[in-house]
Scaffold this active site. Structure first.
Site, PDB file in Angstrom:
ATOM      1  N   HIS A  77       0.914  -1.129   0.135  1.00 16.61           N
ATOM      2  CA  HIS A  77       0.232   0.282   0.085  1.00 16.61           C
ATOM      3  C   HIS A  77       0.957   1.643  -0.024  1.00 16.61           C
ATOM      4  O   HIS A  77       2.250   0.909   0.409  1.00 16.61           O
ATOM      5  CB  HIS A  77      -0.843   0.072   0.811  1.00 16.61           C
ATOM      6  CG  HIS A  77      -2.203  -1.239   1.237  1.00 16.61           C
ATOM      7  ND1 HIS A  77      -2.779  -0.885   2.123  1.00 16.61           N
ATOM      8  CD2 HIS A  77      -2.249  -1.842  -0.088  1.00 16.61           C
ATOM      9  CE1 HIS A  77      -4.000  -2.248   1.425  1.00 16.61           C
ATOM     10  NE2 HIS A  77      -3.967  -2.392   0.646  1.00 16.61           N
ATOM     11  N   GLU A  79       0.743   3.570   2.190  1.00 17.12           N
ATOM     12  CA  GLU A  79       0.927   4.380   3.137  1.00 17.12           C
ATOM     13  C   GLU A  79       2.743   4.457   3.296  1.00 17.12           C
ATOM     14  O   GLU A  79       3.187   4.424   3.831  1.00 17.12           O
ATOM     15  CB  GLU A  79       0.083   4.039   4.066  1.00 17.12           C
ATOM     16  CG  GLU A  79      -0.834   5.188   3.585  1.00 17.12           C
ATOM     17  CD  GLU A  79      -2.086   3.795   3.062  1.00 17.12           C
ATOM     18  OE1 GLU A  79      -1.190   3.109   2.098  1.00 17.12           O
ATOM     19  OE2 GLU A  79      -3.058   3.624   3.897  1.00 17.12           O
ATOM     20  N   CYS A 108      -1.867  -1.127   7.500  1.00 15.32           N
ATOM     21  CA  CYS A 108      -1.300   0.330   7.611  1.00 15.32           C
ATOM     22  C   CYS A 108      -1.297   1.465   8.282  1.00 15.32           C
ATOM     23  O   CYS A 108      -0.676   1.646   9.082  1.00 15.32           O
ATOM     24  CB  CYS A 108      -1.573   0.914   6.289  1.00 15.32           C
ATOM     25  SG  CYS A 108      -1.062   0.261   4.326  1.00 15.32           S
TER      26      CYS A 108
END
Length: 187
Positions: A77, A79, A108
């Protein structure tokens, strides 16, 4: 009145631009990691460095609804990529703010908390109720901010001429022009 976008709006708009780098066939997400109003890292969702990009025939998430089966994934992801890139380049994330186009999932959220990030700003929600609980228990501030409609056309092809051709200002005497004749704009 200041017509400039706020810092939050600016960094969230940057995250939207970074999201365009994602080759994900389901959702493009961008993240910008900021400390003291300075960008320290960016990230977008995608496969690990050096791995082949996925498409609708090879992505393991095709047919899986967002927020379901979080362990069935081939990409990292946005992030987490932003945090990993900060670490890769030796940038501390403690006390930083994360701007991300989609709110973080619970996985995350845990990475964000452990990286010492104190605030998350996002523009689009993600269906993961556990993430909100994880953030609430940690004290990380989470703010939703609607995405701005871009006032500029950054993704359209352009026919800009370089260098730009300066056009003289009509009827401006050199004594009243800010360039005082040096740029030839008032002549």
């Amino acid at each position: 009145m200041d017509m400039r976008p706020s810092w939050d709006e600016t960094f969230l708009a940057m995250a939207a631009v970074i999201a365009k780098r994602s080759a994900c066939c389901k959702r493009q997400v961008g993240a910008v990691l900021v400390r003291e109003n300075h960008v320290i890292s960016v990230g977008y969702n995608g496969v690990p460095r050096g791995a082949a990009h996925r498409d609708t025939n090879t992505c393991v998430r095709i047919g899986v609804k967002s927020g379901e089966q979080p362990d069935k994934v081939c990409c990292t992801h946005a992030e987490t990529n932003a945090i990993a890139l900060a670490a890769y380049h030796g940038h501390a994330t403690k006390g930083a703010t994360l701007y991300v186009t989609t709110s973080p999932c619970a996985g995350c959220a845990r990475v964000v908390i452990n990286a010492g990030i104190v605030r998350v700003v996002y523009s689009e929600g993600y269906p993961d109720a556990d993430a909100a609980a994880v953030f609430a228990a940690s004290g990380v501030a989470v703010d939703a901010l609607p995405a701005l409609e871009p006032a500029f056309e950054i993704f359209k092809p352009t026919t800009l001429q370089w260098p730009p051709q300066l056009q003289p200002w009509p009827n401006v005497p050199p004594s009243q022009c800010s360039c005082k004749g040096t740029a030839g704009m008032c002549l």
